[in-house]
Design an enzyme around this catalytic site. Structure first.
Site, PDB file in Angstrom:
ATOM      1  N   TYR A  20       0.766  -1.021   0.028  1.00  0.00           N
ATOM      2  CA  TYR A  20       0.121   0.083   0.012  1.00  0.00           C
ATOM      3  C   TYR A  20       0.848   1.395  -0.224  1.00  0.00           C
ATOM      4  O   TYR A  20       1.552   1.460   1.035  1.00  0.00           O
ATOM      5  CB  TYR A  20      -0.780   0.138   1.233  1.00  0.00           C
ATOM      6  N   TYR A 174     -11.432  -5.238   7.051  1.00  0.00           N
ATOM      7  CA  TYR A 174     -10.384  -4.758   7.634  1.00  0.00           C
ATOM      8  C   TYR A 174     -10.505  -3.465   8.678  1.00  0.00           C
ATOM      9  O   TYR A 174     -10.174  -3.730   9.982  1.00  0.00           O
ATOM     10  CB  TYR A 174      -9.544  -4.157   6.725  1.00  0.00           C
ATOM     11  N   HIS A 175     -11.313  -2.428   8.147  1.00  0.00           N
ATOM     12  CA  HIS A 175     -11.538  -1.440   9.173  1.00  0.00           C
ATOM     13  C   HIS A 175     -12.366  -1.710  10.403  1.00  0.00           C
ATOM     14  O   HIS A 175     -12.196  -0.897  11.197  1.00  0.00           O
ATOM     15  CB  HIS A 175     -11.772   0.031   8.328  1.00  0.00           C
ATOM     16  N   LYS A 538     -11.073  16.202  15.879  1.00  0.00           N
ATOM     17  CA  LYS A 538      -9.991  15.735  14.815  1.00  0.00           C
ATOM     18  C   LYS A 538      -9.862  16.859  13.803  1.00  0.00           C
ATOM     19  O   LYS A 538     -10.875  16.971  13.128  1.00  0.00           O
ATOM     20  CB  LYS A 538     -10.347  14.577  14.138  1.00  0.00           C
ATOM     21  N   ASP A 542      -8.534  13.728   8.005  1.00  0.00           N
ATOM     22  CA  ASP A 542      -8.225  12.196   8.592  1.00  0.00           C
ATOM     23  C   ASP A 542      -9.480  11.860   9.417  1.00  0.00           C
ATOM     24  O   ASP A 542      -9.877  12.560  10.134  1.00  0.00           O
ATOM     25  CB  ASP A 542      -6.926  12.209   9.482  1.00  0.00           C
ATOM     26  N   HIS A 544      -9.807   8.638  10.857  1.00  0.00           N
ATOM     27  CA  HIS A 544      -9.570   7.554  11.780  1.00  0.00           C
ATOM     28  C   HIS A 544      -9.945   7.879  13.034  1.00  0.00           C
ATOM     29  O   HIS A 544      -9.309   8.444  13.843  1.00  0.00           O
ATOM     30  CB  HIS A 544      -8.232   7.080  11.544  1.00  0.00           C
TER      31      HIS A 544
END
Lengths: 664, 336
Positions: A20, A174-175, A538, A542, A544
């Site tokens: 990646y 995945y996440h 945040k 981003d 996350h």
């Protein structure tokens, strides 16, 4: 075992080796891709920067500090052509981690292939294109669930005939694991997600019934592989079985080939540690075993993170080291010479069955609620994930879960691998400026009339029910930019804010350590005259949010009043709400490497608002050198992944508020 | 007659800055009225007393409904509409506090984005603190502060029974947001939600038939219920905060209710009832049954409140509280 043994079946073809990657600019990333391919990588995995992922041009105010940071910036067709310069797309297999703007990046990819003279029917690869997990974990969504689902379905409907070898969507578990999912939740929620897309495709008039089995066959998955690698083997086997069952029973797919569970993997980045980072190499190897050992449930593509990801951006050498792991596993060992190692294993079979049973029940619950979209909007799935994540972190804090070098076996010799300034990759700070200049030059040379016409046609397609893909490909050729394409859709669909899921159940009882901090916070609140109030948010693009959410939940559990501001905030918005909400302290979380610019902007804004005394703490993936700079700029504490003890963080935040109060 | 109370000087200065629309002053005032330290309380009291007796014009709206009904999204859409009509808006969003730790997650903010960069919108989130599902005294104080600055003040709470009546005492117009398909008529009646609200909203009209059915059930229920034979019949509005459908009509309905209150003189009566209920609840919460008894019981308290129609709720609660303390002290020394 002898080579003539009946269990040996000739050597299998290995999975695709990917890394990646992408950074700074299309040219720099192209150079990296070509180097990686020359070293034996067999597929590409494109990382886009956050403005590209969220649909902003490099010169948009929200893009500030983010251009070229976590991936390559792609603003228009010229960028995409540079990215694949000298790489024939009809012979490449490219995975693109792109979601909200996936239709646009696929359009640019198709247009690039057309300019290369390639037959688009030969294009192979994957657009990640899973919006549900963006709402639940990754945060780079733009549009509300329904129009997002329509975009995904448009791509599914378009590719099934026009790009028959393309995987239009990679259902991501995945996440979910990164957000805290247990294996059961990972299986159930990703299946619910796939069902949402398939049901939506089935309901479409422009998708003939006969296409549904082929569509089912084109959906692939993207899994996480954690350190509990035996369970991961069972998870992949359970998903293989459940997918087959869904194909057969729910969608009537008769051809077993089309019911095959095809998946790619990135092994767990979340579990990589900042402390004793060299141990991560061992973790990565073991995690790779979880998705390669079982032939019947083996991944189709594997990308391994670099050992030092928790420290900052990996260098080419770090990525090369991870590629070598794959090459040794596939070419040196005898793994690919055998059939399925677990066939007949009672232990693996029992655990697989257990996971299947529980996952079916959880999937049923979500479907009864109205499916994945409903379970996003009512925050059901998000709340379950935040709860699981909280439990996981409690395990590490209490020592119940061992993490070598972090909460046990901490003492050791200094690592020579992390010495020196050159131990991580630095993005060229001039990259943003250069990208904006390229964008401006591109805008000057294109034909304004053609752009206008292409955008008008796009708007018509989006407002009506026409598939957006043909109009988007025309936009790509005409010279439309990423921001323009996205703004056109934003104007029609609107923008979305997903539920945060932080309003989760309280734990039944608090640990002694938590209780101690709570008493401290309580006493401090008395002194302050009102309960200690903290703002958590945040800045930047981003999304996350898992770390910020955990901080918010713990702050509540130690008795603070927490204003959780969520993601994608400008420094200006943070300053305004800190003042309007009357908070005592601000906690910012950043994982995109844009901390330098954004945090300094927040501090400047606070000074202008007369709030220079308001303590600010920052958490994220922040290299030591940057942390020192942030402290110099006025940040009171910097927390990185090695600070796993959240009660200590809360205690220090209380210290800061107490000091500010005494001084004020 | 309750005399002016508290520390006038600093309060006057803050009130002046509020009057000038100084955004930092709004925040300072909200912090001050939430502060329990004795010196701050005196200042806060002076400020609130002045503001409450001075402020009258702002429209006070309560927004309540079960979690998941889409209140925040609806509020976001309403704020945009009001701003489009040139009105300024202050919002207080109340979230529950943990009864065990006292902590609270005030997470709704992220869904209300209409005011992110707009000086005409102010947003403050508050924890419900010790009132189970209800509103703390700070909510009223906050509302009074915001009502002195903005054209409209909205108090948003999660509806779980108790909070509806708390909010009803605080606002001119109570809006209940219903979740389509969330319950049949019987459920609505059981929860008592049909009695207090002035406007009902069925959100998520984009769900189609389910939303229509919920509207039908609410309308049928309102026809059955016993409501005062007043001029106002609560309308049931079908809206979609998601695509904006029906939001303008809802804003119009809120205006119509306000006009009806003014025309009938109900506005003044309603605010008076709200004030009285606040004083009673506040005294009872602070001093309990013994405290009430020291004043001569609940009826005596009501008579005292009735006798002073012009005093602010805050001054009244404060005066009665001091009286109770005095009485208890005397009794304490008498028995010693």
């Amino acid at each position: 075992m002898s080579p003539s043994s009946p269990s040996r079946s000739g050597k299998d073809r290995p999975w695709l080796f990917r890394t990646y990657s992408g950074h700074s600019s299309a040219e720099a990333s192209n150079e990296l891709y070509r180097t990686n391919l020359a070293r034996g990588q067999t597929g590409l995995s494109v990382a886009f920067d956050l403005p590209t992922q969220t649909g902003y041009d490099a010169d948009h105010p929200l893009a500030r500090g983010e251009v070229g940071k976590v991936g390559v910036p792609i603003g228009h067709l010229d960028d995409m052509q540079s990215l694949f310069e000298g790489i024939p797309l009809d012979r490449m297999n490219t995975s693109m981690t792109i979601n909200a703007t996936a239709a646009w990046l696929l359009a640019l990819y198709v247009a690039t292939a057309e300019r290369q003279g390639a037959d688009s029917r030969l294009l192979q690869g994957t657009t990640q294109n899973d919006i549900i997990k963006e709402y639940l974990s990754r945060g780079t969504y733009v549009f509300p669930p329904e129009p997002s689902l329509r975009l995904i379905t448009d791509m599914v409907a378009y590719t099934v005939d026009e790009l028959p070898k393309w995987n239009p969507m990679n259902v991501c578990s995945y996440h979910l694991q990164e957000a805290g999912a247990t294996p059961v939740q990972e299986i159930a929620y990703s299946m619910a997600n796939a069902i949402a897309v398939l049901d939506s495709a089935r309901a479409r008039k422009d998708v003939p019934d006969e296409a549904l089995p082929r569509i089912f066959g084109r959906l692939s998955f993207f899994l996480n592989a954690g350190i509990r690698f035996v369970e991961e083997v069972c998870k992949a086997r359970a998903m293989t079985a459940l997918w087959d069952e869904l194909g057969r029973e729910r969608y009537g797919v008769e051809d077993p080939k089309l019911r095959r569970f095809r998946y790619g993997v990135q092994v767990n980045s979340l579990g990589l540690t900042e402390a004793q980072p060299e141990n991560n190499v061992i973790r990565i190897v073991l995690e790779a075993l979880g998705v390669t050992l079982s032939k019947d449930a083996r991944c189709r593509a594997l990308q391994l993170p670099a050992w030092n990801e928790a420290l900052g951006l990996p260098r080419p050498w770090d990525q090369q080291w991870s590629l070598r792991i794959q090459q040794i596993l596939a070419y040196e060992t005898d793994l690919l010479e055998y059939g399925d190692l677990f066939e007949g294993s009672k232990v693996v079979e029992a655990r697989t069955t257990e996971l299947l049973t529980e996952a079916r029940a959880e999937l049923e619950r979500v479907l009864e609620m109205g499916g994945a979209v409903a379970a996003v909007e009512n925050a059901y799935m998000k709340q379950r994930l935040v709860e699981s994540h909280t439990a996981r972190l409690h395990g590490i804090e209490s020592g119940e879960t061992t993490v070598v070098g972090v909460n046990d076996f901490i003492e050791g010799a200094e690592s020579p691998l992390t010495a020196g300034d050159e131990a991580i990759m630095k993005v060229d700070e001039a990259a943003e400026r250069a990208q904006i200049e390229r964008l401006e030059a591109f805008r000057r040379k294109r034909n304004a009339k053609e752009v206008e016409t292409a955008l008008a046609n796009l708007r018509d397609a989006v407002k009506g029910s026409a598939n957006v893909m043909p109009a988007s490909i025309a936009c790509a050729h005409a010279g439309v930019t990423t921001g323009e394409w996205s703004d056109t859709l934003r104007a029609v669909f609107g923008e979305y804010r997903a539920p945060t899921g932080v309003v989760v159940r309280e734990p039944e009882s608090a640990s002694e350590a938590t209780e101690k901090v709570r008493q401290r916070v309580h006493a401090l609140s008395e002194k302050l005259g009102r309960p200690l109030k903290i703002l958590v948010g945040k800045p930047g693009l981003d999304g996350h949010s898992n770390g910020a959410e955990q901080i918010a939940v713990r702050a509540r559990d130690v008795g603070m009043e927490v204003v959780y501001e969520g993601i994608r905030l400008t420094p200006e918005e943070i300053v305004q709400s800190a003042r309007d909400e009357g908070v005592h302290v601000i906690g910012l979380s950043i994982l995109s490497g844009s901390h330098g610019v954004l945090v300094v902007d927040v501090l400047g804004g606070l000074r202008e608002a007369g709030l220079a005394d308001l303590p600010v703490v920052v958490g994220g993936i922040i290299p030591d050198e940057d942390a020192a700079k942030l402290r110099e700029a006025g940040v009171r504490r910097v927390y990185t992944p090695k600070d796993f003890d959240m009660n200590r963080i809360m205690d220090e935040i209380a210290d800061l508020v107490g000091e500010a109060h005494e001084a004020g | 007659m309750i005399p002016p109370v508290g520390d006038r000087g600093e309060a006057a200065d803050l009130a002046e800055r509020l009057g000038a629309g100084d955004r930092a002053a709004i925040s300072e005032a909200l912090n001050l009225v939430d502060d329990r330290r004795p010196d701050r309380r005196a200042r806060a009291l002076a400020l609130l007393d002045g503001l409450e007796r001075g402020a009258g014009g702002a429209a006070r709206i309560g927004l309540t409904g079960a979690p998941g009904a889409g209140k925040s999204t609806l509020l976001d859409a309403l704020v945009r509409t009001w701003r489009g009509r040139g009105e300024t808006v202050g919002v207080i969003a109340v979230d529950p506090s943990s009864q065990r730790t006292g902590g609270a997650l005030l997470g709704d903010r992220i869904r209300v984005r209409a005011g992110a960069r707009d000086p005409g919108v102010f947003f403050r989130s508050m924890a419900a603190r010790d009132r189970l599902g209800g509103l703390s005294d700070a909510s009223r104080a906050g509302m009074v502060v915001l009502a002195s600055v903005f054209d409209r003040v909205v108090v948003e709470t999660v509806g779980v029974g108790q909070s509806e009546s708390d909010v009803a005492g605080l606002v001119d117009t109570l809006v209940f947001v219903a979740q389509p398909g969330a319950g049949d008529l019987l459920q609505f009646m059981k929860a008592g939600v049909l009695e207090l609200p002035d406007v009902f909203v069925v959100n998520k009209a984009d769900l189609g038939a389910v939303a229509e059915r919920t509207r039908g059930e609410l309308e049928a229920g309102l026809g059955l219920g016993e409501r005062g034979a007043g001029a106002w019949t609560p309308p049931v509005k079908l809206v979609s905060a998601r695509d904006g459908a029906g939001i303008d009509e809802l804003a119009d309905a809120l205006d119509a209710h306000r006009r009806s209150l003014e025309a009938t003189g109900e506005l003044a009566r309603r605010r008076r009832r709200g004030r009285d209920a606040f004083v009673e609840a506040s005294v009872a919460a602070e001093y309990g049954r013994f405290g009430l008894a020291a004043l001569g019981g609940r009826e005596a308290l009501r008579r005292r409140v009735d006798a002073d129609p012009d005093a602010s709720a805050f001054a009244l609660a404060d005066a009665l509280g001091r009286e109770i303390e005095e009485a208890l002290r005397k009794r304490g020394s008498g028995s010693a």
